[in-house]
Design a protein around this motif. Structure first.
Motif, mmCIF file in Angstrom:
data_model
loop_
_atom_site.group_PDB
_atom_site.id
_atom_site.type_symbol
_atom_site.label_atom_id
_atom_site.label_comp_id
_atom_site.label_asym_id
_atom_site.label_seq_id
_atom_site.Cartn_x
_atom_site.Cartn_y
_atom_site.Cartn_z
ATOM 1 N N ASP A 33 0.609 -1.271 0.006
ATOM 2 C CA ASP A 33 0.032 0.141 -0.004
ATOM 3 C C ASP A 33 0.737 1.430 0.109
ATOM 4 O O ASP A 33 0.311 2.403 -0.181
ATOM 5 N N MET A 34 2.345 0.966 0.241
ATOM 6 C CA MET A 34 3.008 2.474 -0.063
ATOM 7 C C MET A 34 3.983 2.468 -1.046
ATOM 8 O O MET A 34 4.900 2.868 -0.917
ATOM 9 N N ILE A 35 3.744 1.444 -1.994
ATOM 10 C CA ILE A 35 4.464 1.447 -3.321
ATOM 11 C C ILE A 35 4.496 2.778 -4.129
ATOM 12 O O ILE A 35 5.630 2.847 -4.566
ATOM 13 N N ALA A 36 3.689 3.744 -3.857
ATOM 14 C CA ALA A 36 3.696 4.865 -4.804
ATOM 15 C C ALA A 36 4.799 5.634 -4.179
ATOM 16 O O ALA A 36 5.532 6.393 -4.727
ATOM 17 N N LEU A 37 4.812 5.590 -2.871
ATOM 18 C CA LEU A 37 5.827 6.481 -1.878
ATOM 19 C C LEU A 37 7.170 6.014 -2.360
ATOM 20 O O LEU A 37 8.034 6.578 -2.320
ATOM 21 N N ILE A 38 7.386 4.593 -2.434
ATOM 22 C CA ILE A 38 8.640 4.041 -2.806
ATOM 23 C C ILE A 38 9.111 4.257 -4.164
ATOM 24 O O ILE A 38 10.300 4.736 -4.211
ATOM 25 N N VAL A 39 8.057 4.388 -5.016
ATOM 26 C CA VAL A 39 8.595 4.642 -6.660
ATOM 27 C C VAL A 39 8.826 6.197 -6.710
ATOM 28 O O VAL A 39 10.025 6.718 -7.010
ATOM 29 N N ASP A 40 8.068 7.149 -5.839
ATOM 30 C CA ASP A 40 8.518 8.524 -6.022
ATOM 31 C C ASP A 40 9.636 8.812 -5.090
ATOM 32 O O ASP A 40 10.509 9.670 -5.370
ATOM 33 N N SER A 41 10.037 8.020 -4.132
ATOM 34 C CA SER A 41 11.297 8.200 -3.243
ATOM 35 C C SER A 41 12.286 7.880 -4.048
ATOM 36 O O SER A 41 13.643 8.354 -3.842
ATOM 37 N N GLU A 42 12.233 6.736 -4.889
ATOM 38 C CA GLU A 42 13.425 6.253 -5.539
ATOM 39 C C GLU A 42 13.617 7.565 -6.743
ATOM 40 O O GLU A 42 15.033 7.917 -6.878
ATOM 41 N N ARG A 43 12.705 8.085 -7.112
ATOM 42 C CA ARG A 43 12.942 9.381 -7.920
ATOM 43 C C ARG A 43 13.463 10.541 -7.225
ATOM 44 O O ARG A 43 14.357 11.015 -7.712
#
Length: 212
Positions: A33-43
């Motif tokens: 459920d936090m995958i979007a934040l993981i993707v954006d944090s990698e950015r």
């Protein structure tokens, strides 16, 4: 809680710390459920390639609608970071992109599409989606104030953050997802797509004035 610390770190721009906490949360909870934040944090730490890998490793059909929309926006941003503007637009081509219906995620989704269209030089279409974002926000009572989870240009000023998080790469094996179908999402209406009746959190946006 790990998720609270992760969200706080993300909110203040400490993406390296956010990644560590988000990975730990996912490993312990088994949730995406936090995958979007993981993707954006990698950015945020300057790794758009890794961001795309993270997003592709998740079966989007298993995600709640709001998480799926947020991830589409983050994946689009990662494409922009790589200069892949057409692919960035494609990431936003999801069933929830309906200009005539407004949900809590609609203003950010519409605005993200408008920004990519502007980058493509398609100003008339960009203006349409900007207007739909404003209408959706108004219909939802947000008055144009809504969260956009895209990290500006996928960059941060402190380049040390990227090296600080490098020690967490050892977690990547633990965090790798088993799902294989992340990038093969069907464009058909999903089972959980909004039906014709108004649901909590939904506002029907006024009919747009389509421009030729």
């Amino acid at each position: 809680m790990r998720s609270t610390l992760a969200i706080t770190a993300y909110g203040i721009g400490d993406f390296a710390l956010a990644l560590r906490e988000l990975r730990t949360y996912r490993r312990l909870s088994g949730k995406d459920d936090m995958i979007a934040l993981i993707v954006d944090s990698e950015r945020g730490v300057g790794r758009p390639d890794r961001a795309l890998e993270e997003g592709r490793g998740v079966d989007r059909s298993t995600l709640d609608v709001d998480v799926r929309v947020a991830m589409a926006i983050a994946m689009s941003g990662a494409r922009l970071d790589r200069g892949e503007v057409e692919l960035a637009l494609g990431e936003l081509e999801i069933p929830e992109l309906d200009p005539d219906r407004a949900f809590e995620w609609s203003p950010a989704l519409f605005s993200a599409r408008a920004a990519v269209l502007e980058d493509l030089g398609r100003s008339d279409e960009a203006a349409f989606w900007t207007e739909r974002a404003e209408v959706a926000a108004s219909a939802l009572g947000l008055d144009g104030e809504f969260d956009e989870m895209i990290v500006e240009d996928g960059l941060i000023e402190d380049s040390d953050d990227g090296s600080e998080d490098s020690g967490d790469d050892s977690d990547s094996g633990d965090d790798s997802e088993d799902a294989d179908s992340g990038s093969g999402e069907s464009r058909d209406e999903p089972d959980d797509a909004p039906d014709e009746t108004t649901r909590p959190g939904e506002a029907t946006a006024p009919e747009p004035e389509h421009e030729d």
